[in-house]
Design a protein around this motif. Sequence first.
Motif, PDB file in Angstrom:
ATOM      1  N   PHE A  60      -4.173  24.287   0.226  1.00  0.00           N
ATOM      2  CA  PHE A  60      -4.610  23.344  -0.800  1.00  0.00           C
ATOM      3  C   PHE A  60      -3.984  22.009  -0.456  1.00  0.00           C
ATOM      4  CE2 PHE A  60      -4.998  27.390  -2.984  1.00  0.00           C
ATOM      5  CZ  PHE A  60      -6.232  27.251  -3.588  1.00  0.00           C
ATOM      6  N   ARG A  61      -4.806  20.968  -0.466  1.00  0.00           N
ATOM      7  CA  ARG A  61      -4.347  19.643  -0.075  1.00  0.00           C
ATOM      8  C   ARG A  61      -4.804  18.621  -1.115  1.00  0.00           C
ATOM      9  NH1 ARG A  61      -5.608  17.500   5.906  1.00  0.00           N
ATOM     10  NH2 ARG A  61      -4.519  19.448   6.289  1.00  0.00           N
ATOM     11  N   PHE A  62      -3.891  17.742  -1.510  1.00  0.00           N
ATOM     12  CA  PHE A  62      -4.197  16.664  -2.441  1.00  0.00           C
ATOM     13  C   PHE A  62      -3.688  15.368  -1.820  1.00  0.00           C
ATOM     14  CE2 PHE A  62      -2.652  13.842  -5.779  1.00  0.00           C
ATOM     15  CZ  PHE A  62      -3.811  13.640  -6.489  1.00  0.00           C
ATOM     16  N   SER A  63      -4.550  14.368  -1.718  1.00  0.00           N
ATOM     17  CA  SER A  63      -4.174  13.082  -1.122  1.00  0.00           C
ATOM     18  C   SER A  63      -4.578  11.946  -2.050  1.00  0.00           C
ATOM     19  CB  SER A  63      -4.861  12.882   0.232  1.00  0.00           C
ATOM     20  OG  SER A  63      -4.482  13.884   1.130  1.00  0.00           O
ATOM     21  N   GLY A  64      -3.707  10.975  -2.154  1.00  0.00           N
ATOM     22  CA  GLY A  64      -3.980   9.775  -2.932  1.00  0.00           C
ATOM     23  C   GLY A  64      -3.687   8.552  -2.089  1.00  0.00           C
ATOM     24  N   TYR A  65      -4.679   7.714  -1.892  1.00  0.00           N
ATOM     25  CA  TYR A  65      -4.532   6.491  -1.104  1.00  0.00           C
ATOM     26  C   TYR A  65      -4.461   5.320  -2.072  1.00  0.00           C
ATOM     27  CZ  TYR A  65      -6.060   9.770   2.393  1.00  0.00           C
ATOM     28  OH  TYR A  65      -6.164  10.871   3.190  1.00  0.00           O
ATOM     29  N   ASN A  66      -3.440   4.485  -1.894  1.00  0.00           N
ATOM     30  CA  ASN A  66      -3.118   3.427  -2.849  1.00  0.00           C
ATOM     31  C   ASN A  66      -2.958   4.047  -4.240  1.00  0.00           C
ATOM     32  OD1 ASN A  66      -2.550   0.893  -3.864  1.00  0.00           O
ATOM     33  ND2 ASN A  66      -4.671   0.230  -3.945  1.00  0.00           N
ATOM     34  N   PHE A  67      -2.195   5.147  -4.304  1.00  0.00           N
ATOM     35  CA  PHE A  67      -2.123   5.927  -5.532  1.00  0.00           C
ATOM     36  C   PHE A  67      -1.440   5.184  -6.675  1.00  0.00           C
ATOM     37  CE2 PHE A  67       2.008   6.874  -3.858  1.00  0.00           C
ATOM     38  CZ  PHE A  67       2.793   7.201  -4.937  1.00  0.00           C
ATOM     39  N   LEU A  68      -0.683   4.121  -6.408  1.00  0.00           N
ATOM     40  CA  LEU A  68      -0.119   3.304  -7.484  1.00  0.00           C
ATOM     41  C   LEU A  68      -1.119   2.276  -8.005  1.00  0.00           C
ATOM     42  CD1 LEU A  68       3.488   2.687  -6.134  1.00  0.00           C
ATOM     43  CD2 LEU A  68       2.738   4.321  -7.863  1.00  0.00           C
ATOM     44  N   ASN A  69      -2.268   2.181  -7.330  1.00  0.00           N
ATOM     45  CA  ASN A  69      -3.348   1.264  -7.707  1.00  0.00           C
ATOM     46  C   ASN A  69      -2.853  -0.181  -7.792  1.00  0.00           C
ATOM     47  OD1 ASN A  69      -6.049   0.839  -8.182  1.00  0.00           O
ATOM     48  ND2 ASN A  69      -5.891   1.096 -10.380  1.00  0.00           N
ATOM     49  N   HIS A  70      -2.093  -0.582  -6.785  1.00  0.00           N
ATOM     50  CA  HIS A  70      -1.547  -1.937  -6.722  1.00  0.00           C
ATOM     51  C   HIS A  70      -2.565  -2.863  -6.063  1.00  0.00           C
ATOM     52  CE1 HIS A  70       1.654  -4.915  -6.557  1.00  0.00           C
ATOM     53  NE2 HIS A  70       1.262  -5.188  -5.326  1.00  0.00           N
ATOM     54  N   PRO A  71      -3.048  -3.880  -6.767  1.00  0.00           N
ATOM     55  CA  PRO A  71      -4.022  -4.791  -6.154  1.00  0.00           C
ATOM     56  C   PRO A  71      -3.341  -5.718  -5.139  1.00  0.00           C
ATOM     57  CG  PRO A  71      -3.476  -5.555  -8.343  1.00  0.00           C
ATOM     58  CD  PRO A  71      -2.760  -4.242  -8.161  1.00  0.00           C
ATOM     59  N   ASN A  72      -4.044  -6.039  -4.080  1.00  0.00           N
ATOM     60  CA  ASN A  72      -3.549  -6.950  -3.050  1.00  0.00           C
ATOM     61  C   ASN A  72      -4.335  -8.251  -3.106  1.00  0.00           C
ATOM     62  OD1 ASN A  72      -1.559  -5.291  -1.662  1.00  0.00           O
ATOM     63  ND2 ASN A  72      -3.300  -3.999  -1.168  1.00  0.00           N
ATOM     64  N   ARG A  73      -3.623  -9.357  -3.063  1.00  0.00           N
ATOM     65  CA  ARG A  73      -4.275 -10.670  -3.077  1.00  0.00           C
ATOM     66  C   ARG A  73      -4.838 -10.964  -1.692  1.00  0.00           C
ATOM     67  NH1 ARG A  73      -3.959 -13.116  -7.683  1.00  0.00           N
ATOM     68  NH2 ARG A  73      -2.269 -12.680  -9.112  1.00  0.00           N
ATOM     69  N   THR A  74      -6.020 -11.581  -1.667  1.00  0.00           N
ATOM     70  CA  THR A  74      -6.667 -11.867  -0.394  1.00  0.00           C
ATOM     71  C   THR A  74      -7.613 -13.052  -0.532  1.00  0.00           C
ATOM     72  OG1 THR A  74      -7.917 -10.890   1.422  1.00  0.00           O
ATOM     73  CG2 THR A  74      -8.614 -10.307  -0.789  1.00  0.00           C
TER      74      THR A  74
ATOM     75  N   ASN B 172       0.853  -1.185   0.000  1.00  0.00           N
ATOM     76  CA  ASN B 172       0.000   0.000   0.000  1.00  0.00           C
ATOM     77  C   ASN B 172       0.886   1.231   0.000  1.00  0.00           C
ATOM     78  OD1 ASN B 172      -2.300   1.556   0.062  1.00  0.00           O
ATOM     79  ND2 ASN B 172      -2.504   1.463   2.269  1.00  0.00           N
ATOM     80  N   THR B 173       0.595   2.188  -0.874  1.00  0.00           N
ATOM     81  CA  THR B 173       1.376   3.415  -0.961  1.00  0.00           C
ATOM     82  C   THR B 173       0.432   4.596  -0.965  1.00  0.00           C
ATOM     83  OG1 THR B 173       3.020   2.253  -2.279  1.00  0.00           O
ATOM     84  CG2 THR B 173       3.142   4.615  -2.266  1.00  0.00           C
ATOM     85  N   ASP B 174       0.605   5.494   0.012  1.00  0.00           N
ATOM     86  CA  ASP B 174      -0.212   6.699   0.110  1.00  0.00           C
ATOM     87  C   ASP B 174       0.677   7.914  -0.135  1.00  0.00           C
ATOM     88  OD1 ASP B 174      -2.289   5.037   0.850  1.00  0.00           O
ATOM     89  OD2 ASP B 174      -2.009   5.376   2.982  1.00  0.00           O
ATOM     90  N   LEU B 175       0.069   8.982  -0.669  1.00  0.00           N
ATOM     91  CA  LEU B 175       0.806  10.199  -0.970  1.00  0.00           C
ATOM     92  C   LEU B 175      -0.070  11.398  -0.664  1.00  0.00           C
ATOM     93  CD1 LEU B 175       3.330  11.521  -2.426  1.00  0.00           C
ATOM     94  CD2 LEU B 175       1.913  11.493  -4.464  1.00  0.00           C
ATOM     95  N   SER B 176       0.505  12.407   0.002  1.00  0.00           N
ATOM     96  CA  SER B 176      -0.214  13.652   0.287  1.00  0.00           C
ATOM     97  C   SER B 176       0.689  14.827  -0.034  1.00  0.00           C
ATOM     98  CB  SER B 176      -0.633  13.734   1.753  1.00  0.00           C
ATOM     99  OG  SER B 176      -1.595  12.763   2.044  1.00  0.00           O
ATOM    100  N   VAL B 177       0.079  15.864  -0.605  1.00  0.00           N
ATOM    101  CA  VAL B 177       0.797  17.087  -0.941  1.00  0.00           C
ATOM    102  C   VAL B 177      -0.003  18.256  -0.376  1.00  0.00           C
ATOM    103  CG1 VAL B 177       1.666  18.517  -2.819  1.00  0.00           C
ATOM    104  CG2 VAL B 177       1.690  16.045  -3.042  1.00  0.00           C
ATOM    105  N   PHE B 178       0.675  19.161   0.351  1.00  0.00           N
ATOM    106  CA  PHE B 178       0.037  20.332   0.952  1.00  0.00           C
ATOM    107  C   PHE B 178       0.754  21.580   0.469  1.00  0.00           C
ATOM    108  CE2 PHE B 178      -0.229  16.814   3.855  1.00  0.00           C
ATOM    109  CZ  PHE B 178      -1.508  16.868   4.357  1.00  0.00           C
ATOM    110  N   LYS B 179       0.013  22.658   0.315  1.00  0.00           N
ATOM    111  CA  LYS B 179       0.596  23.968   0.016  1.00  0.00           C
ATOM    112  C   LYS B 179      -0.192  25.017   0.769  1.00  0.00           C
ATOM    113  CE  LYS B 179       3.108  27.085  -1.939  1.00  0.00           C
ATOM    114  NZ  LYS B 179       4.426  27.344  -1.433  1.00  0.00           N
ATOM    115  N   ASN B 180       0.511  25.816   1.605  1.00  0.00           N
ATOM    116  CA  ASN B 180      -0.107  26.873   2.398  1.00  0.00           C
ATOM    117  C   ASN B 180       0.227  28.229   1.784  1.00  0.00           C
ATOM    118  OD1 ASN B 180      -1.207  25.205   4.424  1.00  0.00           O
ATOM    119  ND2 ASN B 180       0.774  25.081   5.416  1.00  0.00           N
ATOM    120  N   PHE B 181      -0.767  29.108   1.736  1.00  0.00           N
ATOM    121  CA  PHE B 181      -0.594  30.486   1.303  1.00  0.00           C
ATOM    122  C   PHE B 181      -1.058  31.379   2.443  1.00  0.00           C
ATOM    123  CE2 PHE B 181      -1.315  28.076  -2.577  1.00  0.00           C
ATOM    124  CZ  PHE B 181      -0.268  28.501  -3.368  1.00  0.00           C
TER     125      PHE B 181
END
Length: 86
Positions: free
Chosen positions: A29-43, A8-17
């Motif tokens: 301004f905030r941008f967040s991506g959860y499982n941003f590589l879209n890697h499937p997990n076997r289960t 699982n890979t998460d990424l967040s980017v913030f910028k304050n003015f």
Amino acid sequence: MTGPGFFNTDLSVFKNFTFGQSESKKLQFRFSGYNFLNHPNRTFINGDQGLNLTFNSTGALANPNFGYATNTIGHRIIQGMVRFMW
């Protein structure tokens, strides 16, 4: 006993003015991506045949997929946000 791997890979980017005379007001301004590589997990899921240990009448393993996770889960979630602080 080992299970299927989890990736699982998460990424967040913030910028304050800051603005205003006292610079106490901020716009973020905030941008967040959860499982941003879209890697499937076997289960394993409910009723999965990979969880059934069965033998035939001669005693040989009747389910060759026992212990192997063949289903995948996981998807990308993206969100954006604007925040004003005073």
